[in-house]
Design a protein around this motif. Sequence first.
Motif, mmCIF file in Angstrom:
data_model
loop_
_atom_site.group_PDB
_atom_site.id
_atom_site.type_symbol
_atom_site.label_atom_id
_atom_site.label_comp_id
_atom_site.label_asym_id
_atom_site.label_seq_id
_atom_site.Cartn_x
_atom_site.Cartn_y
_atom_site.Cartn_z
ATOM 1 N N THR A 15 0.849 -1.190 0.000
ATOM 2 C CA THR A 15 0.000 0.000 0.000
ATOM 3 C C THR A 15 0.881 1.236 0.000
ATOM 4 O O THR A 15 2.115 1.144 0.001
ATOM 5 N N GLN A 16 0.242 2.400 0.019
ATOM 6 C CA GLN A 16 0.986 3.660 0.022
ATOM 7 C C GLN A 16 0.569 4.445 1.262
ATOM 8 O O GLN A 16 -0.598 4.452 1.642
ATOM 9 N N VAL A 17 1.532 5.101 1.905
ATOM 10 C CA VAL A 17 1.251 5.924 3.084
ATOM 11 C C VAL A 17 1.446 7.377 2.692
ATOM 12 O O VAL A 17 2.470 7.740 2.110
ATOM 13 N N THR A 18 0.464 8.218 2.997
ATOM 14 C CA THR A 18 0.518 9.631 2.603
ATOM 15 C C THR A 18 0.345 10.512 3.830
ATOM 16 O O THR A 18 -0.440 10.201 4.728
ATOM 17 N N LEU A 19 1.088 11.607 3.866
ATOM 18 C CA LEU A 19 0.991 12.582 4.960
ATOM 19 C C LEU A 19 0.295 13.837 4.447
ATOM 20 O O LEU A 19 0.593 14.318 3.356
ATOM 21 N N LEU A 20 -0.639 14.375 5.251
ATOM 22 C CA LEU A 20 -1.349 15.598 4.864
ATOM 23 C C LEU A 20 -1.401 16.535 6.067
ATOM 24 O O LEU A 20 -2.057 16.243 7.064
ATOM 25 N N THR A 21 -0.689 17.651 5.989
ATOM 26 C CA THR A 21 -0.698 18.641 7.081
ATOM 27 C C THR A 21 -0.904 20.028 6.508
ATOM 28 O O THR A 21 -0.736 20.265 5.306
ATOM 29 N N GLY A 22 -1.239 20.974 7.391
ATOM 30 C CA GLY A 22 -1.545 22.340 6.953
ATOM 31 C C GLY A 22 -0.355 23.099 6.428
ATOM 32 O O GLY A 22 -0.509 24.075 5.686
ATOM 33 N N SER A 23 0.868 22.710 6.802
ATOM 34 C CA SER A 23 2.041 23.490 6.409
ATOM 35 C C SER A 23 2.642 23.048 5.077
ATOM 36 O O SER A 23 3.653 23.592 4.637
ATOM 37 N N MET A 24 2.033 22.054 4.411
ATOM 38 C CA MET A 24 2.569 21.596 3.124
ATOM 39 C C MET A 24 2.421 22.686 2.062
ATOM 40 O O MET A 24 1.470 23.479 2.102
ATOM 41 N N ASN A 25 3.336 22.685 1.071
ATOM 42 C CA ASN A 25 3.169 23.629 -0.029
ATOM 43 C C ASN A 25 2.081 23.112 -0.981
ATOM 44 O O ASN A 25 1.594 21.987 -0.844
ATOM 45 N N THR A 26 1.711 23.938 -1.930
ATOM 46 C CA THR A 26 0.566 23.612 -2.796
ATOM 47 C C THR A 26 0.763 22.307 -3.556
ATOM 48 O O THR A 26 -0.146 21.474 -3.643
ATOM 49 N N ALA A 27 1.963 22.092 -4.096
ATOM 50 C CA ALA A 27 2.210 20.882 -4.888
ATOM 51 C C ALA A 27 2.125 19.626 -4.016
ATOM 52 O O ALA A 27 1.510 18.618 -4.392
ATOM 53 N N GLN A 28 2.730 19.698 -2.815
ATOM 54 C CA GLN A 28 2.673 18.544 -1.907
ATOM 55 C C GLN A 28 1.229 18.243 -1.500
ATOM 56 O O GLN A 28 0.802 17.091 -1.463
ATOM 57 N N ARG A 29 0.505 19.300 -1.236
ATOM 58 C CA ARG A 29 -0.882 19.134 -0.780
ATOM 59 C C ARG A 29 -1.741 18.524 -1.892
ATOM 60 O O ARG A 29 -2.535 17.623 -1.650
ATOM 61 N N ARG A 30 -1.545 19.027 -3.115
ATOM 62 C CA ARG A 30 -2.326 18.524 -4.255
ATOM 63 C C ARG A 30 -2.056 17.035 -4.466
ATOM 64 O O ARG A 30 -2.975 16.245 -4.701
ATOM 65 N N ALA A 31 -0.791 16.637 -4.353
ATOM 66 C CA ALA A 31 -0.432 15.227 -4.543
ATOM 67 C C ALA A 31 -1.066 14.358 -3.449
ATOM 68 O O ALA A 31 -1.588 13.269 -3.713
ATOM 69 N N ALA A 32 -1.040 14.852 -2.186
ATOM 70 C CA ALA A 32 -1.623 14.080 -1.076
ATOM 71 C C ALA A 32 -3.132 13.948 -1.249
ATOM 72 O O ALA A 32 -3.703 12.874 -1.015
ATOM 73 N N LEU A 33 -3.802 15.034 -1.674
ATOM 74 C CA LEU A 33 -5.254 14.998 -1.886
ATOM 75 C C LEU A 33 -5.615 13.994 -2.980
ATOM 76 O O LEU A 33 -6.607 13.258 -2.863
ATOM 77 N N LEU A 34 -4.791 13.949 -4.022
ATOM 78 C CA LEU A 34 -5.039 13.013 -5.132
ATOM 79 C C LEU A 34 -4.863 11.564 -4.670
ATOM 80 O O LEU A 34 -5.664 10.692 -5.022
ATOM 81 N N ALA B 183 -5.373 10.402 -1.684
ATOM 82 C CA ALA B 183 -6.510 10.031 -0.837
ATOM 83 C C ALA B 183 -7.760 9.796 -1.679
ATOM 84 O O ALA B 183 -8.473 8.798 -1.509
ATOM 85 N N ALA B 184 -8.039 10.720 -2.615
ATOM 86 C CA ALA B 184 -9.273 10.652 -3.400
ATOM 87 C C ALA B 184 -9.269 9.492 -4.397
ATOM 88 O O ALA B 184 -10.312 8.886 -4.660
ATOM 89 N N SER B 185 -8.095 9.142 -4.915
ATOM 90 C CA SER B 185 -8.020 8.072 -5.916
ATOM 91 C C SER B 185 -7.978 6.684 -5.278
ATOM 92 O O SER B 185 -8.207 5.679 -5.947
ATOM 93 N N GLY B 186 -7.658 6.652 -3.986
ATOM 94 C CA GLY B 186 -7.515 5.363 -3.321
ATOM 95 C C GLY B 186 -6.105 4.815 -3.396
ATOM 96 O O GLY B 186 -5.828 3.728 -2.883
ATOM 97 N N ALA B 187 -5.192 5.548 -4.048
ATOM 98 C CA ALA B 187 -3.806 5.078 -4.160
ATOM 99 C C ALA B 187 -3.189 4.946 -2.772
ATOM 100 O O ALA B 187 -2.395 4.038 -2.520
ATOM 101 N N ALA B 188 -3.548 5.865 -1.848
ATOM 102 C CA ALA B 188 -3.030 5.801 -0.474
ATOM 103 C C ALA B 188 -3.974 4.964 0.374
ATOM 104 O O ALA B 188 -5.135 5.324 0.569
ATOM 105 N N GLY B 189 -3.463 3.846 0.877
ATOM 106 C CA GLY B 189 -4.275 3.039 1.785
ATOM 107 C C GLY B 189 -4.336 3.655 3.166
ATOM 108 O O GLY B 189 -5.321 3.528 3.881
#
Length: 739
Positions: A361-380, A382-388
């Motif tokens: 599986t994939q582990v993803t971190l999502l916090t408020g201090s991430m830059n836009t690119a990091q945040r967009r990748a983490a949101l994707l 989560a939404a796609s299911g790639a991150a378990g």
Amino acid sequence: MKSNVPPELDFPLERRIGKPSATKLHKQLGLETVGDLLHHFPRRYLERGELTPIADIPYDEDVTLIARVQSANARRMQTRKGTLLEVTVADDASGALGLLHLTFFNGWTAQKELTVGTRAMFSGKVGVYKSQLTLTNPNYVVLNDEADDEEEAKRPIPVYPATAKFNSWDIKKAVDQLLDTMETERLRDPIPQPIRESEHLVGLVEAYEMIHRPAEIGEAYKARHRFRYQEALVLQTALARRRSFAAQEDATARPPRAGGLLDKFDAALPFTLTNGQFDVGRELAEDLARPYPMNRLLQGEVGSGKTLVALRAMLQVIDAGGQAALLAPTEVLAAQHYESITRTLGPLGQGGRLGSDDDATQVTLLTGSMNTAQRRAALLDAASGAAGIVVGTHALLSEHVQFADLGLVVVDEQHRFGVEQRDILRTKGRSTPHLLVMTATPIPRTVAMTVFGDLNVSTLTELPAGRAPISTYMAPLAEKPAWGRRIWERAREEISAGRQVYVVCPKIGEKEEEPGSELALLDYGPTPPGRAEKLDLASVNEMFQQLSETPALAGVRIGLLHGRLDPAEKTETMAAFNRGDIDLLVSTTVIEVGVDVHNASLMVIMDADRFGISQLHQLRGRVGRGGLPGTALLVTRLEPGHPSRERLEAVAATTDGFELSRKDLELRREGDILGASQSGGRSTLKLLRAIQDEPLIEKARAHATALVAEDPDLAEYPALNEAIEDYLNPEKEAFLDRG
């Protein structure tokens, strides 16, 4: 047709006892309704037998006595404005005439009421002035002549929680007036009659009379028992109803899959699970396999392996096609969890990469201090299911965060989150996700049953192999000032041996405390005469500067960490400490939970007396995590005999968190266990005590469970329903989810 008249308990006080008294009660005690005053119960009772003859009065103790005024003289004070009323009173107990001197500063009311010949009951602390026993500004209540009040004098006298401007006698007068004027036929008993009869409880109207105006002390005890039971029943019925509603919700069953990610993970573990981890893991596996939501509290000692148990539950959900979210209270803790889970999973956490295992599986971190690119990748992810597994802070609660199929929510340190925040996360699943709440603050079983009664409780008690015991010592600088230097020499010895050290301070700078911290620093008030001046608390900024200039620490790499640092700086500082690039970390309680540096072996807690027992226990759990023996030094500048040193002695005496939590309760009461405050002081529980009343709570829980099983909406028990609505208003009932 429904009446517009409110229920009797909700009736405004001024309609029953008049506006002047009602206004005072509201202003001084915050009481507004009939129910508010009726439930302002006496805190104790004075019996006739407790009254002290003047001849036997002890010095420097609280006494209560009945005496007659022999003389009363008022004179102007010479050194300040106002008058001084000097009253001499006498009693005739067993023929031994005694005299006592009372003084009232600006006692205008006392001057009018305490005329010669008046008989009254006085209560106060005995002092000495000019070799005479005195009471200064005592509380008193004027009594009728003996012929009229012989029977009244035998009655126990209630003593109410009061203020300087509205004393216990005034409250008693207001309560008497209320009991004489309220419409008792409009009171409905929340305890169903069959339960009242089986538990031999007095009725509601009778109980109000007996608790406020007992004819003898046994009546007061009967009434108090009845109201304790009522509290327990109302609370347990609210919790039983929550359990019932939760069981009716739909959730996606997530049964184990043979040969999947969880089995591969277990096979790769370099150690054997403890018996406790295995048993709790089985409980979670069974819960997750059911088609209604798991609601479970996982508690355990610091370092007992809760995160590993939670990770195995996450992997079972992933095997069944779902995702898991781990909600952490701080960015430091979220980053620690992310790194720990990624490291523990190894190749099984590298899903989507070339050559990775099919089940990885994939582990993803999502916090408020991430830059836009990091945040967009983490949101994707989560939404796609790639991150378990998605680990995050409050950022996970944002409306922009979507999951493909959220099956499990793990909340770490539940008391840091509001129920509304947790519920936001639960709405992000296709069906209600399963819930696992983790806490490292051990909770005695009865408190868990009272606070977390709608959750099933699992407990880890044994430490995994490789966790070394932690030695804890108090460093009392008041009587051993030389230890102040020795502490830093000891820190240098650890660092020279290749290990690392924490130094924890109660505040950041001169006036700054840790933002969002649960810590309410204990304030000891003004310095008593003859004691040393009040000491400034150790701060991170000053300690960092001081240690940088300490000869014993010359050449040591010192870091600084607190909640007001830029998030990126916090993360980098913690990572540097983790890598071993920092030898000694000066920090606030931001490292209290979750921080996992295996090479740290010593913790120095400055002004440790300003922390609570559970927080000290949490803090010291940061050392001794990598097989090295851990040491915690509780530094205090308090003098011997100070009551707060008892807490430090308790923590130094045992590492048993459950024993400490009971000691904590003994020292500070339950606190507002239904509300936000977790420390002592006012408690939402008026009479019920979670530890002492364990058998009563057990009985009430059984009755509540049976009532809800028979009638989930409590349609047949409207008075009990009203009591739940009144006692546990929506805000308080919401807190039942968090404790």
